[in-house]
Motif scaffolding. Structure first.
Motif, PDB file in Angstrom:
ATOM      1  N   ASP A 159       0.836  -1.201   0.000  1.00 14.79           N
ATOM      2  CA  ASP A 159       0.000   0.000   0.000  1.00 14.79           C
ATOM      3  C   ASP A 159       0.876   1.258   0.000  1.00 14.79           C
ATOM      4  OD1 ASP A 159      -2.067   1.788   0.209  1.00 14.79           O
ATOM      5  OD2 ASP A 159      -2.518   1.361   2.308  1.00 14.79           O
ATOM      6  N   TRP A 160       1.393   1.608  -1.179  1.00  8.66           N
ATOM      7  CA  TRP A 160       2.267   2.782  -1.275  1.00  8.66           C
ATOM      8  C   TRP A 160       1.523   4.080  -0.980  1.00  8.66           C
ATOM      9  CZ3 TRP A 160       7.169   1.906  -1.040  1.00  8.66           C
ATOM     10  CH2 TRP A 160       7.704   0.725  -1.578  1.00  8.66           C
ATOM     11  N   TRP A 161       0.254   4.168  -1.409  1.00  8.55           N
ATOM     12  CA  TRP A 161      -0.514   5.382  -1.108  1.00  8.55           C
ATOM     13  C   TRP A 161      -0.738   5.532   0.395  1.00  8.55           C
ATOM     14  CZ3 TRP A 161      -1.084   9.533  -3.805  1.00  8.55           C
ATOM     15  CH2 TRP A 161      -1.073   9.472  -5.200  1.00  8.55           C
ATOM     16  N   GLY A 162      -0.989   4.430   1.060  1.00  8.83           N
ATOM     17  CA  GLY A 162      -1.138   4.497   2.511  1.00  8.83           C
ATOM     18  C   GLY A 162       0.129   5.001   3.179  1.00  8.83           C
ATOM     19  N   LEU A 163       1.284   4.497   2.735  1.00 10.99           N
ATOM     20  CA  LEU A 163       2.560   4.954   3.279  1.00 10.99           C
ATOM     21  C   LEU A 163       2.758   6.441   3.018  1.00 10.99           C
ATOM     22  CD1 LEU A 163       5.310   4.438   4.583  1.00 10.99           C
ATOM     23  CD2 LEU A 163       6.159   3.714   2.340  1.00 10.99           C
ATOM     24  N   ALA A 164       2.404   6.898   1.802  1.00 13.27           N
ATOM     25  CA  ALA A 164       2.576   8.307   1.456  1.00 13.27           C
ATOM     26  C   ALA A 164       1.724   9.212   2.347  1.00 13.27           C
ATOM     27  CB  ALA A 164       2.218   8.527  -0.015  1.00 13.27           C
ATOM     28  N   TRP A 165       0.440   8.842   2.565  1.00 13.20           N
ATOM     29  CA  TRP A 165      -0.435   9.684   3.396  1.00 13.20           C
ATOM     30  C   TRP A 165      -0.007   9.648   4.857  1.00 13.20           C
ATOM     31  CZ3 TRP A 165      -2.279  13.072   0.600  1.00 13.20           C
ATOM     32  CH2 TRP A 165      -2.955  12.830  -0.608  1.00 13.20           C
ATOM     33  N   LEU A 166       0.449   8.491   5.346  1.00 19.29           N
ATOM     34  CA  LEU A 166       0.914   8.409   6.728  1.00 19.29           C
ATOM     35  C   LEU A 166       2.161   9.272   6.926  1.00 19.29           C
ATOM     36  CD1 LEU A 166       0.815   7.165   9.565  1.00 19.29           C
ATOM     37  CD2 LEU A 166       2.147   5.237   8.684  1.00 19.29           C
ATOM     38  N   SER A 167       3.100   9.188   5.987  1.00 14.49           N
ATOM     39  CA  SER A 167       4.321   9.995   6.077  1.00 14.49           C
ATOM     40  C   SER A 167       4.001  11.478   6.019  1.00 14.49           C
ATOM     41  CB  SER A 167       5.281   9.622   4.939  1.00 14.49           C
ATOM     42  OG  SER A 167       5.612   8.257   4.979  1.00 14.49           O
ATOM     43  N   ALA A 168       3.081  11.866   5.114  1.00 18.04           N
ATOM     44  CA  ALA A 168       2.711  13.277   4.983  1.00 18.04           C
ATOM     45  C   ALA A 168       2.060  13.795   6.263  1.00 18.04           C
ATOM     46  CB  ALA A 168       1.767  13.458   3.794  1.00 18.04           C
ATOM     47  N   ALA A 169       1.186  12.987   6.857  1.00 14.69           N
ATOM     48  CA  ALA A 169       0.487  13.427   8.066  1.00 14.69           C
ATOM     49  C   ALA A 169       1.452  13.628   9.228  1.00 14.69           C
ATOM     50  CB  ALA A 169      -0.597  12.407   8.440  1.00 14.69           C
ATOM     51  N   THR A 170       2.340  12.653   9.478  1.00 18.87           N
ATOM     52  CA  THR A 170       3.257  12.775  10.606  1.00 18.87           C
ATOM     53  C   THR A 170       4.279  13.883  10.396  1.00 18.87           C
ATOM     54  OG1 THR A 170       4.597  10.994   9.647  1.00 18.87           O
ATOM     55  CG2 THR A 170       3.007  10.382  11.325  1.00 18.87           C
ATOM     56  N   THR A 171       4.791  14.012   9.164  1.00 19.65           N
ATOM     57  CA  THR A 171       5.781  15.049   8.887  1.00 19.65           C
ATOM     58  C   THR A 171       5.175  16.442   9.026  1.00 19.65           C
ATOM     59  OG1 THR A 171       6.937  13.567   7.357  1.00 19.65           O
ATOM     60  CG2 THR A 171       7.442  15.910   7.202  1.00 19.65           C
ATOM     61  N   ALA A 172       3.986  16.649   8.467  1.00 19.13           N
ATOM     62  CA  ALA A 172       3.344  17.961   8.557  1.00 19.13           C
ATOM     63  C   ALA A 172       3.018  18.316  10.005  1.00 19.13           C
ATOM     64  CB  ALA A 172       2.073  17.980   7.709  1.00 19.13           C
ATOM     65  N   LEU A 173       2.550  17.335  10.784  1.00 13.88           N
ATOM     66  CA  LEU A 173       2.232  17.595  12.188  1.00 13.88           C
ATOM     67  C   LEU A 173       3.463  18.041  12.959  1.00 13.88           C
ATOM     68  CD1 LEU A 173       0.368  17.451  14.684  1.00 13.88           C
ATOM     69  CD2 LEU A 173       0.981  15.033  14.876  1.00 13.88           C
ATOM     70  N   LEU A 174       4.565  17.304  12.824  1.00 10.77           N
ATOM     71  CA  LEU A 174       5.764  17.627  13.584  1.00 10.77           C
ATOM     72  C   LEU A 174       6.433  18.895  13.071  1.00 10.77           C
ATOM     73  CD1 LEU A 174       7.141  14.023  14.063  1.00 10.77           C
ATOM     74  CD2 LEU A 174       6.063  15.478  15.769  1.00 10.77           C
ATOM     75  N   LEU A 175       6.361  19.147  11.770  1.00 13.72           N
ATOM     76  CA  LEU A 175       6.869  20.419  11.237  1.00 13.72           C
ATOM     77  C   LEU A 175       6.076  21.597  11.786  1.00 13.72           C
ATOM     78  CD1 LEU A 175       7.758  19.827   7.468  1.00 13.72           C
ATOM     79  CD2 LEU A 175       9.240  20.860   9.207  1.00 13.72           C
ATOM     80  N   GLY A 176       4.750  21.412  11.891  1.00 15.24           N
ATOM     81  CA  GLY A 176       3.917  22.480  12.436  1.00 15.24           C
ATOM     82  C   GLY A 176       4.265  22.781  13.881  1.00 15.24           C
ATOM     83  N   VAL A 177       4.426  21.730  14.689  1.00 11.26           N
ATOM     84  CA  VAL A 177       4.808  21.942  16.092  1.00 11.26           C
ATOM     85  C   VAL A 177       6.193  22.574  16.180  1.00 11.26           C
ATOM     86  CG1 VAL A 177       5.286  20.793  18.287  1.00 11.26           C
ATOM     87  CG2 VAL A 177       3.352  20.052  16.888  1.00 11.26           C
ATOM     88  N   SER A 178       7.121  22.118  15.328  1.00 15.31           N
ATOM     89  CA  SER A 178       8.471  22.663  15.325  1.00 15.31           C
ATOM     90  C   SER A 178       8.478  24.129  14.907  1.00 15.31           C
ATOM     91  CB  SER A 178       9.367  21.846  14.387  1.00 15.31           C
ATOM     92  OG  SER A 178      10.687  22.317  14.403  1.00 15.31           O
ATOM     93  N   ALA A 179       7.655  24.475  13.907  1.00 22.39           N
ATOM     94  CA  ALA A 179       7.576  25.868  13.472  1.00 22.39           C
ATOM     95  C   ALA A 179       7.029  26.751  14.585  1.00 22.39           C
ATOM     96  CB  ALA A 179       6.693  25.972  12.235  1.00 22.39           C
ATOM     97  N   ALA A 180       6.045  26.231  15.306  1.00 21.59           N
ATOM     98  CA  ALA A 180       5.511  26.993  16.438  1.00 21.59           C
ATOM     99  C   ALA A 180       6.536  27.105  17.565  1.00 21.59           C
ATOM    100  CB  ALA A 180       4.234  26.324  16.948  1.00 21.59           C
ATOM    101  N   SER A 181       7.553  26.248  17.557  1.00 20.69           N
ATOM    102  CA  SER A 181       8.582  26.260  18.598  1.00 20.69           C
ATOM    103  C   SER A 181       9.754  27.176  18.253  1.00 20.69           C
ATOM    104  CB  SER A 181       9.122  24.838  18.818  1.00 20.69           C
ATOM    105  OG  SER A 181       8.074  23.949  19.080  1.00 20.69           O
TER     106      SER A 181
END
Length: 468
Positions: free
Chosen positions: A209-231
């Protein structure tokens, strides 16, 4: 030979304690992964000085590793269920060890972060299979004890990380923080080749499931980037909002994809098993609470003027308490105290320790016993919580289940680093006590979630794993 699992020598396989040797070998990977996770936080100050980067930038030495780990744990677990857990575990040692050497030679912060991504790919091959190898090697009645030994090995790695990291950074430099993984990895690779059993039951994966991997990676990366940007990462407000929106959207698309894919990355049916969902929430919050102080305490004590060596010794109290209780709880408590009760007792101790951090002075003498109690509570909670989850998952899906447990733990670790950095950023820079209180309040909320998740877990017959 490079694509097939080799059997153990007969002299090893026929020993009555062969399963103990397999568990001990898995402990190498558990030790390495957690040593690396805890030791890296001690390099932040040196990396900021050498590369002229802010804390929000340097934290990506940890976060890039964790994002990659979170994204790969479940798919690697599924592939290992199909192709062989021993095979993936051994290749994980090869990738992790070579990448560790490259990290030690990195010429820039960007190169170091890139090598950490490769290192995380090797760590995913180790961690996705570690719980599965333990649970499929040990007799069912010894599962909790075996998981306790594995958790203790993780805790020993965590415990040694701050002290060893402080000693290395203050003497021969931060690069040896990564170099120390190389000899451990070589020994572990040889031990795994001879002592780990081949995979007995396999679950074919018809399509990845490559699409599943892509959406999971995008979700976790965007979340942590957002928290990091706020930091403190230098991004405009609109970009931060877009990152959080993107994380929510990618997460929703991942869930939709998992319902519709013919061979989903994550079998959502596992989440409907009564013990699994509360256990995974507990695992996430437990590791958030475990790793948050590994960022919080060095930062706060360095602001207060404490030396690197003293800071490392204070931080070591947390994983030392974890190791002692994780290894010894089964002998002391025996079978009379159920896993659910252990989870409740452990989460209660964690909440009490964090409440103490809110009211007691922020000094090395005041923090050390509280960190020890915090580690002891997590050492009681974590093996019991993992046993509840893994006992509820079918043996044929143990690699996927182990990957799922480790994915939530990895996400909890990443959130511990990112959210504590955010709390430190929001606190007044001139007040170490205020920074500690901000972060301790956040961690206390996560501990309360652990307590609530333990109460939601069904009572089970521990011999069969069925609710009663």
């Amino acid at each position: 030979m490079l694509v097939r699992e080799r059997r153990r020598p007969d002299v090893i396989r026929d020993r009555p304690d062969a399963w103990r040797l397999a568990v001990a070998t898995v402990c190498f990977g558990a030790f390495m992964g957690q040593l690396d996770a805890s030791i890296v936080t001690l390099t932040y100050h040196s990396l900021r000085q050498e590369f002229g980067a802010p804390l929000a930038g340097v934290e990506w030495v940890s976060l890039a590793y964790l994002v990659t780990l979170v994204a790969l744990l479940v798919p690697v677990g599924r592939l290992a269920d199909a192709r062989g857990r021993k095979l993936f575990y051994l290749y994980g040692f090869v990738v992790f060890t070579l990448a560790s050497a490259a990290c030690g030679l990195a010429p820039s912060l960007g190169a170091l972060i890139a090598f950490r991504v490769v290192q995380a790919a090797g760590a995913a091959m180790l961690q996705a299979n570690s719980v599965a190898l333990v649970t499929t090697s040990a007799p069912r009645e010894k599962m909790r004890a075996a998981l306790g030994v594995q958790a203790a090995a993780q805790a020993v790695g965590l415990a040694l990380g701050p002290t060893v990291g402080a000693a290395l950074v203050s003497t021969i430099g931060w690069r040896w923080v990564f170099g120390i993984n190389v000899p451990i990895g070589v020994v572990a690779l040889v031990a795994g080749h001879f002592l780990l059993p081949r995979t007995r039951g396999r679950t074919p994966v018809p399509a990845f499931d490559w699409w599943g991997l892509a959406w999971l990676s995008a979700a976790t990366t965007a979340l942590l980037l957002g928290v990091s940007a706020a930091s403190g990462l230098p991004l405009p407000v609109w970009a931060v909002v877009a990152l959080f929106a993107g994380a929510a959207g990618a997460g929703a698309l991942f869930a939709v994809r998992q319902r519709r894919a013919p061979a989903p990355l994550l079998d959502l049916a596992l989440l409907r098993v009564p013990a699994v969902a509360p256990g995974l929430v507990g695992a996430l919050c437990g590791y958030l609470v475990l790793f948050g102080p590994l960022v919080l305490v060095p930062t706060v004590l360095s602001q207060a003027g404490a030396s690197e060596l003293l800071t490392g010794l204070v931080v070591s109290a947390l994983p030392a308490g974890f190791a002692l209780v994780a290894a010894g709880a089964d002998r002391v408590l025996g079978a009379a105290v159920t896993d659910r009760s252990r989870c409740l007792l452990g989460a209660g101790a964690v909440a009490a320790a964090l409440a103490g951090m809110l009211v007691l002075p922020v000094t090395p003498g005041g923090l050390a016993p509280l960190l020890g109690l915090l580690g002891a509570g997590l050492g009681l909670f974590t093996p019991a919580n993992n046993a509840l989850v893994m006992r509820a998952i079918p043996v044929s899906a143990s690699g996927t289940g182990g990957g799922l447990v480790n994915m939530t733990r990895g996400l909890g670790t990443a959130l511990g680093v990112a959210l504590v950095t955010l709390a430190l950023h929001l606190a007044p820079t001139a007040s170490p006590a205020a920074a500690a209180h901000h972060a301790a309040l956040l961690l206390l909320a996560a501990a309360c979630v652990c307590l609530a998740s333990s109460r939601l877990s069904p009572r089970t017959d521990e011999a069969s794993g069925h609710p009663r």
